[in-house]
Design a protein around this motif. Structure first.
Motif, mmCIF file in Angstrom:
data_model
loop_
_atom_site.group_PDB
_atom_site.id
_atom_site.type_symbol
_atom_site.label_atom_id
_atom_site.label_comp_id
_atom_site.label_asym_id
_atom_site.label_seq_id
_atom_site.Cartn_x
_atom_site.Cartn_y
_atom_site.Cartn_z
ATOM 1 N N LYS A 208 -1.139 4.507 -0.130
ATOM 2 C CA LYS A 208 -2.044 5.575 0.276
ATOM 3 C C LYS A 208 -2.095 5.671 1.797
ATOM 4 O O LYS A 208 -2.139 4.652 2.504
ATOM 5 C CB LYS A 208 -3.446 5.331 -0.284
ATOM 6 C CG LYS A 208 -3.585 5.698 -1.746
ATOM 7 C CD LYS A 208 -5.046 5.741 -2.149
ATOM 8 C CE LYS A 208 -5.205 6.282 -3.557
ATOM 9 N NZ LYS A 208 -6.618 6.387 -3.954
ATOM 10 N N ASP A 209 -2.145 6.917 2.296
ATOM 11 C CA ASP A 209 -2.151 7.127 3.752
ATOM 12 C C ASP A 209 -3.376 6.505 4.413
ATOM 13 O O ASP A 209 -3.314 6.069 5.561
ATOM 14 C CB ASP A 209 -2.110 8.627 4.057
ATOM 15 C CG ASP A 209 -0.824 9.281 3.568
ATOM 16 O OD1 ASP A 209 0.148 8.532 3.359
ATOM 17 O OD2 ASP A 209 -0.789 10.510 3.392
ATOM 18 N N GLU B 204 0.825 -1.205 0.000
ATOM 19 C CA GLU B 204 0.000 0.000 0.000
ATOM 20 C C GLU B 204 0.857 1.251 0.000
ATOM 21 O O GLU B 204 1.925 1.293 0.610
ATOM 22 C CB GLU B 204 -0.925 -0.012 1.226
ATOM 23 C CG GLU B 204 -2.053 0.977 1.169
ATOM 24 C CD GLU B 204 -2.950 0.744 -0.016
ATOM 25 O OE1 GLU B 204 -2.902 1.580 -0.942
ATOM 26 O OE2 GLU B 204 -3.680 -0.255 -0.029
#
Length: 437
Positions: free
Chosen positions: A91-92, A89
């Motif tokens: 994305k924050d 991943e």
């Protein structure tokens, strides 16, 4: 001396066969003009697949991520479900490793809130039942009191009537006693006694009238109390009913929040499954355009291509608009595949070598960007099988078979620039119609 060269150069004394050869060639040419010739249309195309699912498929990244592991390389054969590469991943919003667990805890917390409001609704319902019972009891008490007061009023009104009659009698007796006293027939003592009785009757009637008025006032007050009780309990019931509806609204809101959180949990779990890009079918992995570890992929970015190993091959041919009326579904087409040697006799397709028979199964009604109409040709199972080594995208030259005509007719048609004869394909349906007729 005899010259041998003279005999070899000059044939004046020899018999000529030119005339014989002339007639022989002439007769042969005339016979040739009556030989059968198969009209045809030459087309070009390429090898494709009969089904969309068997065509080369792009490998795309379903989510943005970073490549952390490759399991294949260019040219590898894979099975359906094999893992090709693994992503991580970037994305924050999804970096928390406990994201799914924490979201599930939020779901449980929302369920607890919903259970609290459901218990509150149950309590409010019990309160409503208790208040309704208390209101009914109170109203029954008030009704009983009013009934008692009405009965009391009836008795007091009867007593008032009796005192009124008694007062009238006392008044008559007092009037007669006064007249007798004035006439000197009775003593002053007797007259005073009658006067006292008359005053007592007046006082008794007044007291009775006061009691009746007081009872009527009590009845009126009790009726007012009855209305007040109804109003008071209605306010309490309305308040509790409002709290109950508010709790029901909170329950619905909690259900919405729970469904939203559950949707997020499902999405998070599904997203975790997208970290592994798997093969959609059996095939060969080619044209991988990402190298190494750590490269970042965008959402939907092309990674490579997977070419299926099991393919029902077909040929896409492109037909000129002027030739389109001559091609029908079910028409025979001879295919010449690039890379496979062929000797083609245009007018005698059965005598050609290296050609493979096919059948038109579909014609597109919309013109292609190249200005031609596309048709789909499949293998004719009743004739020689197509070569097993053909590959997707291989170039194909096609010969669409039309009518059989004499050679002289074909020469005459070409000299005059006429199109080939219109060709009707006898399909199974038309054959059945003819039999029915």
């Amino acid at each position: 001396m005899e010259l041998k060269s003279y005999d070899k150069i000059y044939h004046i004394h020899r018999k000529s066969r030119v005339k014989r050869w002339f007639f022989f060639i002439l007769i042969g040419g005339i016979i040739t003009l009556f030989l059968p010739w198969t009209q045809n249309i030459k087309v070009k195309g390429n090898v494709s697949s009969l089904y969309q699912s068997q065509r080369p498929q792009q490998l795309n990244s379903p989510i943005p991520g970073r490549i952390i592991k490759w399991n294949v390389k260019n040219g590898d054969y894979v099975k359906k479900g094999d893992t090709l590469l693994q992503l991580s991943e970037i994305k924050d919003d999804y970096l928390d490793p406990m994201l799914v667990q924490r979201t599930e805890e939020q779901v449980e917390a929302k369920k607890g809130v919903r259970d609290y409001y459901e218990a509150k609704v149950g309590t409010a319902k019990n309160q409503l039942l208790a208040l309704n019972a208390a209101r009914d009891l109170k109203l029954n008490q008030v009704k009983i009191k009013i009934s008692q007061l009405n009965n009391k009023l009836v008795g007091e009104e009867a007593e008032l009537a009796a005192t009124t009659n008694e007062l009238k009698l006392s008044e008559d007796q007092f009037a007669r006693q006064k007249k007798m006293y004035d006439d000197g027939l009775v003593s002053l003592t007797q007259f005073q006694q009658r006067s006292i009785s008359y005053q007592n009757a007046i006082a008794k009637k007044t007291a009775t009238e006061n009691k009746v008025a007081q009872t009527r006032q009590e009845i009126l007050n009790t009726q007012i109390e009855q209305n007040a009780v109804t109003q008071d309990y209605n306010e309490k019931l309305s308040k509790i009913e409002g709290e109950r509806f508010q709790s029901l609204g909170n329950i619905e809101g909690s259900d919405g929040d729970i469904a939203k959180l559950q949707n997020q949990v499902a999405n998070y779990k599904a997203r975790q499954g997208l970290y592994f890009i798997i093969a959609s079918q059996d095939g060969q992995v080619v044209q991988l355009n990402k190298a190494g570890i750590g490269e970042v992929l965008k959402d939907g970015e092309n990674i490579g291509t997977i070419v299926p190993t099991t393919v029902d091959y077909a040929v896409e041919i492109y037909i000129k608009p002027v030739d389109l009326p001559l091609v029908k579904e079910g028409q025979r087409v001879m295919c010449i595949f690039d890379g496979f040697p062929a000797i083609v006799f245009s007018g005698w397709p059965d005598s050609s070598y290296g050609t493979f028979a096919g059948q038109v199964i579909a014609l597109e009604n919309n013109i292609s960007p190249n200005g031609l109409f596309k048709a789909l040709v499949i293998e004719d199972k009743n004739e020689k099988r197509w070569p097993p080594k053909i590959k997707m995208g291989t170039g194909v030259q096609g010969i669409a078979i039309l009518n059989d005509v004499p050679i002289w007719y074909e020469l005459w048609r070409n000299i005059n620039g006429f199109p080939p004869d219109y060709y009707e394909v006898a399909t199974a349906k038309s054959t059945k119609d003819e039999k029915a007729k």
